[in-house]
Design a protein around this motif. Structure first.
Motif, PDB file in Angstrom:
ATOM      1  N   GLU A 247       0.811  -1.216   0.000  1.00  0.00           N
ATOM      2  CA  GLU A 247       0.000   0.000   0.000  1.00  0.00           C
ATOM      3  C   GLU A 247       0.846   1.269   0.000  1.00  0.00           C
ATOM      4  O   GLU A 247       0.348   2.361  -0.309  1.00  0.00           O
ATOM      5  CB  GLU A 247      -0.940   0.008   1.211  1.00  0.00           C
ATOM      6  N   ALA A 248       2.130   1.124   0.308  1.00  0.00           N
ATOM      7  CA  ALA A 248       3.007   2.300   0.361  1.00  0.00           C
ATOM      8  C   ALA A 248       3.479   2.733  -1.027  1.00  0.00           C
ATOM      9  O   ALA A 248       4.002   3.842  -1.175  1.00  0.00           O
ATOM     10  CB  ALA A 248       4.217   2.010   1.243  1.00  0.00           C
ATOM     11  N   CYS A 249       3.302   1.889  -2.027  1.00  0.00           N
ATOM     12  CA  CYS A 249       3.775   2.203  -3.382  1.00  0.00           C
ATOM     13  C   CYS A 249       2.600   2.309  -4.340  1.00  0.00           C
ATOM     14  O   CYS A 249       1.822   1.361  -4.490  1.00  0.00           O
ATOM     15  CB  CYS A 249       4.742   1.137  -3.882  1.00  0.00           C
ATOM     16  N   PRO A 250       2.449   3.444  -5.033  1.00  0.00           N
ATOM     17  CA  PRO A 250       1.329   3.616  -5.957  1.00  0.00           C
ATOM     18  C   PRO A 250       1.412   2.747  -7.205  1.00  0.00           C
ATOM     19  O   PRO A 250       0.434   2.636  -7.939  1.00  0.00           O
ATOM     20  CB  PRO A 250       1.398   5.110  -6.318  1.00  0.00           C
ATOM     21  N   LEU A 251       2.564   2.133  -7.472  1.00  0.00           N
ATOM     22  CA  LEU A 251       2.703   1.256  -8.633  1.00  0.00           C
ATOM     23  C   LEU A 251       2.742  -0.215  -8.230  1.00  0.00           C
ATOM     24  O   LEU A 251       3.131  -1.071  -9.020  1.00  0.00           O
ATOM     25  CB  LEU A 251       3.975   1.598  -9.421  1.00  0.00           C
ATOM     26  N   SER A 252       2.313  -0.524  -7.028  1.00  0.00           N
ATOM     27  CA  SER A 252       2.423  -1.883  -6.502  1.00  0.00           C
ATOM     28  C   SER A 252       1.759  -2.916  -7.412  1.00  0.00           C
ATOM     29  O   SER A 252       2.312  -3.995  -7.643  1.00  0.00           O
ATOM     30  CB  SER A 252       1.807  -1.949  -5.107  1.00  0.00           C
ATOM     31  N   ASP A 253       0.590  -2.594  -7.950  1.00  0.00           N
ATOM     32  CA  ASP A 253      -0.143  -3.550  -8.777  1.00  0.00           C
ATOM     33  C   ASP A 253       0.525  -3.807 -10.123  1.00  0.00           C
ATOM     34  O   ASP A 253       0.178  -4.779 -10.810  1.00  0.00           O
ATOM     35  CB  ASP A 253      -1.573  -3.056  -9.016  1.00  0.00           C
ATOM     36  N   LEU A 254       1.463  -2.938 -10.504  1.00  0.00           N
ATOM     37  CA  LEU A 254       2.123  -3.077 -11.797  1.00  0.00           C
ATOM     38  C   LEU A 254       3.559  -3.569 -11.669  1.00  0.00           C
ATOM     39  O   LEU A 254       4.269  -3.671 -12.658  1.00  0.00           O
ATOM     40  CB  LEU A 254       2.122  -1.719 -12.524  1.00  0.00           C
ATOM     41  N   CYS A 255       3.996  -3.873 -10.442  1.00  0.00           N
ATOM     42  CA  CYS A 255       5.407  -4.140 -10.202  1.00  0.00           C
ATOM     43  C   CYS A 255       5.674  -5.590  -9.819  1.00  0.00           C
ATOM     44  O   CYS A 255       4.957  -6.171  -8.989  1.00  0.00           O
ATOM     45  CB  CYS A 255       5.926  -3.218  -9.093  1.00  0.00           C
ATOM     46  N   ASN A 256       6.727  -6.156 -10.397  1.00  0.00           N
ATOM     47  CA  ASN A 256       7.158  -7.510 -10.048  1.00  0.00           C
ATOM     48  C   ASN A 256       8.139  -7.532  -8.875  1.00  0.00           C
ATOM     49  O   ASN A 256       8.510  -8.604  -8.401  1.00  0.00           O
ATOM     50  CB  ASN A 256       7.822  -8.180 -11.256  1.00  0.00           C
ATOM     51  N   ARG A 257       8.598  -6.337  -8.459  1.00  0.00           N
ATOM     52  CA  ARG A 257       9.528  -6.197  -7.326  1.00  0.00           C
ATOM     53  C   ARG A 257      10.770  -7.088  -7.498  1.00  0.00           C
ATOM     54  O   ARG A 257      11.206  -7.775  -6.568  1.00  0.00           O
ATOM     55  CB  ARG A 257       8.821  -6.473  -5.995  1.00  0.00           C
ATOM     56  N   VAL A 258      11.342  -7.054  -8.704  1.00  0.00           N
ATOM     57  CA  VAL A 258      12.528  -7.854  -8.984  1.00  0.00           C
ATOM     58  C   VAL A 258      13.706  -7.310  -8.168  1.00  0.00           C
ATOM     59  O   VAL A 258      14.066  -6.146  -8.260  1.00  0.00           O
ATOM     60  CB  VAL A 258      12.873  -7.832 -10.484  1.00  0.00           C
ATOM     61  N   GLY A 259      14.284  -8.162  -7.352  1.00  0.00           N
ATOM     62  CA  GLY A 259      15.406  -7.757  -6.524  1.00  0.00           C
ATOM     63  C   GLY A 259      15.019  -7.185  -5.180  1.00  0.00           C
ATOM     64  O   GLY A 259      15.895  -6.785  -4.406  1.00  0.00           O
ATOM     65  N   VAL A 260      13.725  -7.148  -4.882  1.00  0.00           N
ATOM     66  CA  VAL A 260      13.251  -6.609  -3.604  1.00  0.00           C
ATOM     67  C   VAL A 260      12.533  -7.717  -2.842  1.00  0.00           C
ATOM     68  O   VAL A 260      11.623  -8.355  -3.378  1.00  0.00           O
ATOM     69  CB  VAL A 260      12.290  -5.421  -3.806  1.00  0.00           C
TER      70      VAL A 260
END
Length: 277
Positions: A247-260
């Motif tokens: 919820e802290a990131c506005p692009l969360s639904d579009l992100c694969n969070r590669v490396g995180v």
């Protein structure tokens, strides 16, 4: 530590010579466009072009391998020393002529805040000589960047010693106001690989090719500056917002969070994340 650079990164050019980049939300055709659309809901539209091309080129060289916070004072000092008018106070100094003939030690001392000042002095004076040889004046170079075929202009810029793809693309965007140009700096390179829009091990040029192919031309300039702003406010290199929860990131639904890895707090370069699997 979070990136300390200023939040804004806009052309700052003459409005009369600028192109307004209007943002139109809609049904995106690619995930890259969806990302830029979401950034449009977060940030404002911007104006591109209108900056003198040779000054923009020098400004971008000064920014290489440092932050805007460090390079801006160097740019201001350089302009004050070399771009002022003659004894009569007129503002007719040709910046390319002034820098081509500058004393190297004096120029290096002037741009010292930008770091790598001896190396950047060599690049700036060499570029100034080449611009004069090829175009005759800074004004003629400005016209070439504004009016020339973008592909030819980019090739000519890349042929200048010390000018890489990011520098060339910034001149095309911020001086030439060219659409379809998506410069890739450190923020852009990190974010679109972290999102999964580009391959984790993609180099800067590969990321640029992906974005310029998958983002509509009229959204590329805005996408560049908005991505930088997003990188400073949310998706920093060491502590992205998603570590505090999606919820802290506005692009969360579009992100694969590669490396995180939010569960452990581990953050690595996306290429390293793939290597370590």
């Amino acid at each position: 530590m979070d990136d300390p650079e200023p939040a804004e990164n806009i052309s700052g050019g003459d409005p009369a010579g600028s192109s307004f980049a209007s943002f139109r939300d809609g049904d995106p055709d690619t995930r890259a466009e969806a990302v830029v659309d979401e950034l449009g809901r977060l940030y404002w539209t911007k104006t591109y072009g209108g900056r003198p091309a040779f000054e923009c080129l020098v400004r971008t060289i000064l920014s290489q391998n440092t932050s805007d916070k460090a390079s801006q004072p160097a740019h201001d000092a350089l302009m004050e020393r070399y771009a002022t008018g003659g004894a009569d106070g007129s503002d007719d100094t040709d910046l390319a002529v002034a820098l081509a003939g500058a004393d190297p030690d004096e120029l290096a001392d002037t741009i010292r805040p930008a770091g790598l000042y001896n190396q950047k002095t060599d690049v700036i004076t060499t570029v100034a000589d080449r611009v004069l040889d090829d175009h005759g004046s800074a004004a003629a170079f400005d016209e070439f960047v504004r009016e020339g075929d973008p592909g030819e202009v980019r090739s000519a810029l890349l042929d200048l010693n010390g000018v890489g793809p990011k520098t060339a693309d910034c001149v095309l965007l911020f001086a030439g106001g060219q659409s379809g140009v998506f410069p890739v700096d450190t923020h852009v390179h990190r974010i679109y690989r972290r999102l999964g829009v580009a391959a984790p091990d993609a180099d800067h040029e590969t990321v640029r090719a992906v974005l310029e192919r998958e983002v509509p031309a009229e959204k590329c300039g805005f996408g560049h500056t908005a991505t930088i702003q997003f990188g400073r406010e949310h998706c920093t290199a060491r502590k992205p917002a998603c570590l505090d929860g999606p919820e802290a990131c506005p692009l969360s639904d579009l992100c694969n969070r590669v490396g995180v890895e939010p569960a452990t707090g581990e953050v690595v370069d996306p290429a390293d994340a793939v290597t370590n699997e």
